[in-house]
Design a protein around this motif. Structure first.
Motif, PDB file in Angstrom:
ATOM      1  N   GLU A   1      65.281  26.535  61.857  1.00 43.85           N
ATOM      2  CA  GLU A   1      64.857  27.879  62.243  1.00 43.85           C
ATOM      3  C   GLU A   1      66.029  28.827  62.501  1.00 43.85           C
ATOM      4  OE1 GLU A   1      61.986  27.434  65.390  1.00 43.85           O
ATOM      5  OE2 GLU A   1      60.597  26.375  64.072  1.00 43.85           O
ATOM      6  N   LEU A   2      67.138  28.572  61.813  1.00 42.72           N
ATOM      7  CA  LEU A   2      68.259  29.505  61.842  1.00 42.72           C
ATOM      8  C   LEU A   2      68.049  30.604  60.812  1.00 42.72           C
ATOM      9  CD1 LEU A   2      71.235  26.999  62.180  1.00 42.72           C
ATOM     10  CD2 LEU A   2      70.256  28.447  63.958  1.00 42.72           C
ATOM     11  N   LEU A   3      67.418  30.245  59.712  1.00 39.02           N
ATOM     12  CA  LEU A   3      67.036  31.215  58.686  1.00 39.02           C
ATOM     13  C   LEU A   3      65.529  31.406  58.769  1.00 39.02           C
ATOM     14  CD1 LEU A   3      68.788  30.287  55.296  1.00 39.02           C
ATOM     15  CD2 LEU A   3      69.061  32.371  56.626  1.00 39.02           C
ATOM     16  N   PRO A   4      65.074  32.654  58.759  1.00 40.10           N
ATOM     17  CA  PRO A   4      63.624  32.857  58.776  1.00 40.10           C
ATOM     18  C   PRO A   4      62.989  32.352  57.492  1.00 40.10           C
ATOM     19  CG  PRO A   4      64.766  34.942  58.501  1.00 40.10           C
ATOM     20  CD  PRO A   4      65.814  33.898  58.718  1.00 40.10           C
ATOM     21  N   GLU A   5      61.751  31.937  57.613  1.00 45.39           N
ATOM     22  CA  GLU A   5      61.034  31.459  56.437  1.00 45.39           C
ATOM     23  C   GLU A   5      60.902  32.597  55.436  1.00 45.39           C
ATOM     24  OE1 GLU A   5      56.668  29.621  55.553  1.00 45.39           O
ATOM     25  OE2 GLU A   5      57.685  28.998  57.395  1.00 45.39           O
ATOM     26  N   PRO A   6      61.226  32.317  54.181  1.00 43.28           N
ATOM     27  CA  PRO A   6      61.131  33.376  53.172  1.00 43.28           C
ATOM     28  C   PRO A   6      59.682  33.578  52.720  1.00 43.28           C
ATOM     29  CG  PRO A   6      61.855  31.343  52.156  1.00 43.28           C
ATOM     30  CD  PRO A   6      61.764  31.071  53.637  1.00 43.28           C
ATOM     31  N   ALA A   7      59.475  34.695  52.059  1.00 39.29           N
ATOM     32  CA  ALA A   7      58.177  34.929  51.428  1.00 39.29           C
ATOM     33  C   ALA A   7      58.029  33.920  50.295  1.00 39.29           C
ATOM     34  CB  ALA A   7      58.112  36.357  50.897  1.00 39.29           C
ATOM     35  N   ARG A   8      56.815  33.788  49.797  1.00 38.54           N
ATOM     36  CA  ARG A   8      56.547  32.873  48.683  1.00 38.54           C
ATOM     37  C   ARG A   8      55.940  33.651  47.520  1.00 38.54           C
ATOM     38  NH1 ARG A   8      57.927  27.261  48.952  1.00 38.54           N
ATOM     39  NH2 ARG A   8      58.289  26.817  51.132  1.00 38.54           N
ATOM     40  N   SER A   9      56.317  33.256  46.322  1.00 38.55           N
ATOM     41  CA  SER A   9      55.740  33.860  45.122  1.00 38.55           C
ATOM     42  C   SER A   9      54.358  33.237  44.877  1.00 38.55           C
ATOM     43  CB  SER A   9      56.641  33.604  43.912  1.00 38.55           C
ATOM     44  OG  SER A   9      56.592  32.224  43.561  1.00 38.55           O
ATOM     45  N   GLN A  10      53.647  33.767  43.934  1.00 36.15           N
ATOM     46  CA  GLN A  10      52.351  33.193  43.595  1.00 36.15           C
ATOM     47  C   GLN A  10      52.502  31.754  43.104  1.00 36.15           C
ATOM     48  OE1 GLN A  10      50.263  35.808  40.916  1.00 36.15           O
ATOM     49  NE2 GLN A  10      49.656  37.178  42.588  1.00 36.15           N
TER      50      GLN A  10
ATOM     51  N   GLU B   1      75.055  26.728  69.460  1.00 41.24           N
ATOM     52  CA  GLU B   1      75.902  27.904  69.625  1.00 41.24           C
ATOM     53  C   GLU B   1      75.501  28.989  68.631  1.00 41.24           C
ATOM     54  OE1 GLU B   1      80.082  25.953  71.257  1.00 41.24           O
ATOM     55  OE2 GLU B   1      79.626  25.830  69.121  1.00 41.24           O
ATOM     56  N   ILE B   2      75.230  28.581  67.406  1.00 37.66           N
ATOM     57  CA  ILE B   2      74.826  29.551  66.379  1.00 37.66           C
ATOM     58  C   ILE B   2      73.494  30.189  66.752  1.00 37.66           C
ATOM     59  CG2 ILE B   2      74.181  29.843  63.961  1.00 37.66           C
ATOM     60  CD1 ILE B   2      76.182  27.532  63.349  1.00 37.66           C
ATOM     61  N   ARG B   3      72.545  29.391  67.256  1.00 38.61           N
ATOM     62  CA  ARG B   3      71.258  29.946  67.696  1.00 38.61           C
ATOM     63  C   ARG B   3      71.472  31.034  68.751  1.00 38.61           C
ATOM     64  NH1 ARG B   3      69.768  24.689  67.337  1.00 38.61           N
ATOM     65  NH2 ARG B   3      68.281  24.338  65.668  1.00 38.61           N
TER      66      ARG B   3
END
Length: 152
Positions: free
Chosen positions: A24-33, A62-64
């Protein structure tokens, strides 16, 4: 952009990107069809931030913390300074440990000139001796081993 493009643009392995998503350091990306991950420029910027932190040997925790301050810019940055000060103290301690390790290895190396057979090797003989902690307590103290033994 798809994950392969994000990986190429940021120099980060695809599996590492997925790992940062799971952490959960990178937000979940959108998904294509077709259910492909679709990343935005914001993902690339955040991934660069994370990679810069990792290059400085920062833990995931630390990064969080730094990302939280980055994401909420109205917070006072004194805690960011404190985090860096703590990390710097950890680096200084590791440098001391590594210097002690270097001295121990130089001392060990000086015990053998390589002229005898291994049955008379000073290095092997020294490594067979009990550690100082073993002699006094009967226990082995592994705290002399340097390295990134921090959590996260």
């Amino acid at each position: 952009m798809k994950i392969g493009e994000l990986a190429r643009r940021t120099g980060c392995a695809v599996e590492t990107i997925r790992f940062y998503e799971r952490e959960e350091l990178l937000p979940e990306p959108a998904r294509s069809q077709a259910n492909y991950r679709l990343y935005a420029e914001a993902h690339a910027q955040r991934l660069r931030f994370i990679r810069h932190c990792r290059a400085l040997d920062m833990t995931l925790d630390e990064i969080r913390t730094l990302l939280d301050y980055h994401d909420h810019p109205r917070q006072p940055c004194d805690a960011v300074n404190g985090l860096i000060d703590d990390h710097l103290a950890h680096v200084e301690a590791r440098l001391s440990q590594l210097q002690a390790l270097r001295e121990a290895l130089v001392n060990l190396r000086s015990r053998c000139r390589g002229k005898a057979d291994s049955g008379h090797c000073g290095i092997l003989q020294e490594l067979s001796q009990p550690l100082p902690a073993e002699e006094s307590t009967g226990l082995v103290d592994s705290s002399h081993v340097p390295g990134p033994h921090r959590g996260g």
